[in-house]
Design an enzyme around this catalytic site. Structure first.
Site, PDB file in Angstrom:
ATOM      1  N   TYR A  71       0.823  -1.212   0.000  1.00  0.00           N
ATOM      2  CA  TYR A  71       0.000   0.000   0.000  1.00  0.00           C
ATOM      3  C   TYR A  71       0.856   1.261   0.000  1.00  0.00           C
ATOM      4  O   TYR A  71       0.455   2.290  -0.546  1.00  0.00           O
ATOM      5  CB  TYR A  71      -1.013  -0.022   1.156  1.00  0.00           C
ATOM      6  CG  TYR A  71      -2.111  -1.014   0.845  1.00  0.00           C
ATOM      7  CD1 TYR A  71      -3.113  -0.694  -0.070  1.00  0.00           C
ATOM      8  CD2 TYR A  71      -2.095  -2.297   1.387  1.00  0.00           C
ATOM      9  CE1 TYR A  71      -4.079  -1.627  -0.428  1.00  0.00           C
ATOM     10  CE2 TYR A  71      -3.054  -3.235   1.043  1.00  0.00           C
ATOM     11  CZ  TYR A  71      -4.037  -2.890   0.133  1.00  0.00           C
ATOM     12  OH  TYR A  71      -4.993  -3.811  -0.227  1.00  0.00           O
ATOM     13  N   GLN A 106     -15.556   2.038  -6.454  1.00  0.00           N
ATOM     14  CA  GLN A 106     -14.804   0.970  -5.788  1.00  0.00           C
ATOM     15  C   GLN A 106     -13.350   1.399  -5.608  1.00  0.00           C
ATOM     16  O   GLN A 106     -12.563   0.690  -5.006  1.00  0.00           O
ATOM     17  CB  GLN A 106     -14.840  -0.308  -6.639  1.00  0.00           C
ATOM     18  CG  GLN A 106     -16.239  -0.831  -6.872  1.00  0.00           C
ATOM     19  CD  GLN A 106     -16.255  -1.868  -7.990  1.00  0.00           C
ATOM     20  OE1 GLN A 106     -16.002  -3.040  -7.761  1.00  0.00           O
ATOM     21  NE2 GLN A 106     -16.541  -1.439  -9.204  1.00  0.00           N
ATOM     22  N   VAL A 108     -10.022   3.422  -4.384  1.00  0.00           N
ATOM     23  CA  VAL A 108      -9.572   3.949  -3.090  1.00  0.00           C
ATOM     24  C   VAL A 108      -8.578   5.090  -3.301  1.00  0.00           C
ATOM     25  O   VAL A 108      -7.948   5.565  -2.357  1.00  0.00           O
ATOM     26  CB  VAL A 108      -8.925   2.830  -2.226  1.00  0.00           C
ATOM     27  CG1 VAL A 108      -9.957   1.737  -1.918  1.00  0.00           C
ATOM     28  CG2 VAL A 108      -7.695   2.224  -2.900  1.00  0.00           C
ATOM     29  N   HIS A 124     -15.055   0.897  -1.042  1.00  0.00           N
ATOM     30  CA  HIS A 124     -13.926   0.087  -0.557  1.00  0.00           C
ATOM     31  C   HIS A 124     -12.933   0.885   0.271  1.00  0.00           C
ATOM     32  O   HIS A 124     -11.806   0.447   0.478  1.00  0.00           O
ATOM     33  CB  HIS A 124     -13.228  -0.596  -1.745  1.00  0.00           C
ATOM     34  CG  HIS A 124     -14.079  -1.633  -2.416  1.00  0.00           C
ATOM     35  ND1 HIS A 124     -13.813  -2.148  -3.664  1.00  0.00           N
ATOM     36  CD2 HIS A 124     -15.214  -2.249  -1.990  1.00  0.00           C
ATOM     37  CE1 HIS A 124     -14.745  -3.036  -3.981  1.00  0.00           C
ATOM     38  NE2 HIS A 124     -15.609  -3.108  -2.991  1.00  0.00           N
ATOM     39  N   CYS A 135      -8.509   0.809  18.723  1.00  0.00           N
ATOM     40  CA  CYS A 135      -9.372   1.860  19.281  1.00  0.00           C
ATOM     41  C   CYS A 135     -10.275   2.484  18.229  1.00  0.00           C
ATOM     42  O   CYS A 135     -11.115   3.330  18.552  1.00  0.00           O
ATOM     43  CB  CYS A 135      -8.532   2.931  19.984  1.00  0.00           C
ATOM     44  SG  CYS A 135      -7.673   4.049  18.845  1.00  0.00           S
ATOM     45  N   CYS A 152      -0.741   3.620  15.877  1.00  0.00           N
ATOM     46  CA  CYS A 152      -1.827   4.526  16.247  1.00  0.00           C
ATOM     47  C   CYS A 152      -1.298   5.624  17.170  1.00  0.00           C
ATOM     48  O   CYS A 152      -0.598   5.337  18.146  1.00  0.00           O
ATOM     49  CB  CYS A 152      -2.923   3.739  16.950  1.00  0.00           C
ATOM     50  SG  CYS A 152      -4.276   4.767  17.533  1.00  0.00           S
ATOM     51  N   CYS A 155      -3.324   5.033  20.721  1.00  0.00           N
ATOM     52  CA  CYS A 155      -3.143   3.869  21.619  1.00  0.00           C
ATOM     53  C   CYS A 155      -1.893   3.048  21.310  1.00  0.00           C
ATOM     54  O   CYS A 155      -1.599   2.091  22.019  1.00  0.00           O
ATOM     55  CB  CYS A 155      -4.388   2.979  21.585  1.00  0.00           C
ATOM     56  SG  CYS A 155      -4.517   1.969  20.101  1.00  0.00           S
ATOM     57  N   GLY A 192     -15.637   1.477 -16.193  1.00  0.00           N
ATOM     58  CA  GLY A 192     -14.281   1.010 -15.874  1.00  0.00           C
ATOM     59  C   GLY A 192     -14.192  -0.014 -14.764  1.00  0.00           C
ATOM     60  O   GLY A 192     -13.254  -0.009 -13.991  1.00  0.00           O
ATOM     61  N   THR A 193     -15.188  -0.883 -14.700  1.00  0.00           N
ATOM     62  CA  THR A 193     -15.100  -1.965 -13.712  1.00  0.00           C
ATOM     63  C   THR A 193     -15.352  -3.304 -14.380  1.00  0.00           C
ATOM     64  O   THR A 193     -16.187  -3.407 -15.282  1.00  0.00           O
ATOM     65  CB  THR A 193     -16.073  -1.771 -12.523  1.00  0.00           C
ATOM     66  OG1 THR A 193     -15.989  -2.921 -11.666  1.00  0.00           O
ATOM     67  CG2 THR A 193     -17.511  -1.579 -12.968  1.00  0.00           C
TER      68      THR A 193
HETATM   69  P1  OAD Z   1     -10.513  -4.429 -12.385  1.00  0.00           P
HETATM   70  O1  OAD Z   1      -9.035  -4.311 -12.506  1.00  0.00           O
HETATM   71  O2  OAD Z   1     -11.104  -5.730 -12.056  1.00  0.00           O
HETATM   72  O3  OAD Z   1     -11.184  -3.959 -13.759  1.00  0.00           O
HETATM   73  C1  OAD Z   1     -10.780  -2.804 -14.423  1.00  0.00           C
HETATM   74  C2  OAD Z   1     -11.728  -2.597 -15.585  1.00  0.00           C
HETATM   75  O4  OAD Z   1     -11.391  -1.371 -16.212  1.00  0.00           O
HETATM   76  C3  OAD Z   1     -11.638  -3.657 -16.678  1.00  0.00           C
HETATM   77  O5  OAD Z   1     -12.962  -4.068 -17.006  1.00  0.00           O
HETATM   78  C4  OAD Z   1     -10.973  -2.943 -17.860  1.00  0.00           C
HETATM   79  O6  OAD Z   1     -11.447  -3.405 -19.109  1.00  0.00           O
HETATM   80  C5  OAD Z   1     -11.418  -1.523 -17.610  1.00  0.00           C
HETATM   81  N1  OAD Z   1     -10.536  -0.480 -18.170  1.00  0.00           N
HETATM   82  C6  OAD Z   1      -9.185  -0.445 -18.236  1.00  0.00           C
HETATM   83  N2  OAD Z   1      -8.746   0.708 -18.751  1.00  0.00           N
HETATM   84  C7  OAD Z   1      -9.853   1.463 -19.010  1.00  0.00           C
HETATM   85  C8  OAD Z   1     -10.079   2.762 -19.542  1.00  0.00           C
HETATM   86  N3  OAD Z   1      -9.076   3.557 -19.900  1.00  0.00           N
HETATM   87  N4  OAD Z   1     -11.353   3.190 -19.679  1.00  0.00           N
HETATM   88  C9  OAD Z   1     -12.398   2.388 -19.309  1.00  0.00           C
HETATM   89  N5  OAD Z   1     -12.250   1.157 -18.796  1.00  0.00           N
HETATM   90  C10 OAD Z   1     -11.006   0.693 -18.642  1.00  0.00           C
HETATM   91  O7  OAD Z   1     -10.969  -3.294 -11.341  1.00  0.00           O
HETATM   92  P2  OAD Z   1     -12.318  -3.144 -10.516  1.00  0.00           P
HETATM   93  O8  OAD Z   1     -13.488  -3.626 -11.295  1.00  0.00           O
HETATM   94  O9  OAD Z   1     -12.340  -1.753 -10.011  1.00  0.00           O
HETATM   95  O10 OAD Z   1     -11.091  -4.123  -4.348  1.00  0.00           O
HETATM   96  O11 OAD Z   1     -12.069  -4.110  -9.301  1.00  0.00           O
HETATM   97  C11 OAD Z   1     -13.007  -4.128  -8.256  1.00  0.00           C
HETATM   98  C12 OAD Z   1     -12.346  -4.327  -6.926  1.00  0.00           C
HETATM   99  O12 OAD Z   1     -11.504  -5.457  -6.999  1.00  0.00           O
HETATM  100  C13 OAD Z   1     -11.404  -3.204  -6.523  1.00  0.00           C
HETATM  101  O13 OAD Z   1     -12.078  -2.170  -5.852  1.00  0.00           O
HETATM  102  C14 OAD Z   1     -10.451  -3.888  -5.602  1.00  0.00           C
HETATM  103  C15 OAD Z   1     -10.269  -5.192  -6.347  1.00  0.00           C
HETATM  104  O14 OAD Z   1     -10.049  -6.256  -5.621  1.00  0.00           O
HETATM  105  C16 OAD Z   1     -10.386  -4.002  -3.206  1.00  0.00           C
HETATM  106  O15 OAD Z   1      -9.267  -3.553  -3.154  1.00  0.00           O
HETATM  107  C17 OAD Z   1     -11.127  -4.468  -2.027  1.00  0.00           C
HETATM  108 ZN    ZN Z   2      -5.643   3.103  18.410  1.00  0.00          ZN
END
Ligand code: OAD
Ligand code: ZN
Length: 259
Positions: A71, A106, A108, A124, A135, A152, A155, A192-193
């Site tokens: 991270y 989704q 962060v 997320h 705490c 922290c 604490c 974009g998901t």
């Molecule tokens: P993914 O990496 O699974 O998917 C990214 C999506 O973005 C894919 O469908 C790509 O085709 C698309 N993509 C890439 N470049 C793009 C662009 N320039 N324009 C439009 N689309 C584009 O990411 P998420 O769906 O966000 O959770 O993943 C969901 C969650 O899984 C995240 O929040 C994370 C991960 O595990 C946690 O960290 C808890």
């Molecule tokens: Zn604490």
């Protein structure tokens, strides 16, 4: 964008113009053009790590240093990135649909807020914040460099990124608001998901089956798990498709990023 998409884009603009309440679900793809890597690479790894190693409470318990390093690298990368025109287009839509627009993300990375979206639900969590498991202290650390194992300030316990990992519950208040937004909208964008992570991806069917039978518009580079639920698919980079949509609505984007 291909000429074939122009007609779909016109149709999408028409639905947007007519929309009373808009909800949007975004994922990593919306930040790709800012230089933030998406998660699901073809090898199934996140920058060389297995998901269980770096994005579960078990991974953190096992090796907090490795998880913090992961991270911290992502935090360092974010110091260099800025919102892209896709983020700015979503900020513009919020200002035009003031009080009738909810952005559910989704991501962060905090880039939606940086672009100006205020009615924002971060499902997320946020990588700038830390949380104390002992705490409960929540703290905005910005993107400053943190020690190897941050503690922290109240604490002294070891703190963690305020991110919802796999196997953890979403913040119930944030989730309830997201459900409400999906339930009340008449237009739902999925941007974009890959739409494979639940419960977030479930918001799409919630919107589609709400009392208004919301229309669903997908914006992505490729088809995804959400595509069969989409009434329109606009396939191209969100940093180009969303500004093109705004242009058709006669909206001028403010592309200036504060430093
Ligand atoms: P993914 O990496 O699974 O998917 C990214 C999506 O973005 C894919 O469908 C790509 O085709 C698309 N993509 C890439 N470049 C793009 C662009 N320039 N324009 C439009 N689309 C584009 O990411 P998420 O769906 O966000 O959770 O993943 C969901 C969650 O899984 C995240 O929040 C994370 C991960 O595990 C946690 O960290 C808890
Ligand atoms: Zn604490």
């Amino acid at each position: 964008m291909s000429p074939m998409n122009q007609e779909l884009l016109d149709q999408a603009a028409e639905w947007t113009r007519a929309a009373d309440r808009i909800a949007v679900l975004t994922g990593a793809g919306v930040s790709a053009e800012s230089g933030v890597p998406t998660f699901r690479a073809s090898d199934g790894l996140w920058e060389g790590h297995r998901i269980e190693e770096v994005a579960t409470p078990f991974g953190f318990a096992e090796n907090p240093e490795l998880v913090w390093n992961f991270y911290k690298l992502r935090r360092a990368n974010l110091r260099k990135v800025r919102p892209n025109p896709g983020h700015h287009a979503l900020a513009k839509l919020e200002s035009e649909w003031d009080g009738r627009f909810t952005l559910i993300t989704q991501n962060v990375d905090g880039l939606h807020r940086a672009a100006g979206n205020a009615n924002l639900l971060e499902l997320h969590g946020n990588i700038r914040r830390t949380r104390c498991p002992n705490c409960g202290d929540l703290r905005d650390q910005g993107l400053t460099e943190l020690p190897a194992l941050p503690e922290c300030q109240l604490c002294g316990s070891m703190i963690r990124p305020d991110i919802v990992w796999f196997g953890e519950m979403l913040d119930p208040e944030v989730w309830t608001s997201a459900e409400e937004a999906a339930d009340q909208c008449d237009l739902f964008f999925v941007v974009g998901t890959s739409a494979v992570v639940y419960p977030a991806a479930g918001l799409i069917s919630l919107a589609k089956s709400n009392s208004q039978r919301a229309k669903v518009i997908e914006v992505n580079m490729t088809e995804t798990e959400a595509s069969r639920q989409a009434d329109i698919g606009l396939y191209g980079p969100s940093g180009e498709v969303l500004p093109a949509l705004c242009e058709r609505l006669g909206l001028t984007l403010n592309l200036v990023n504060p430093d």
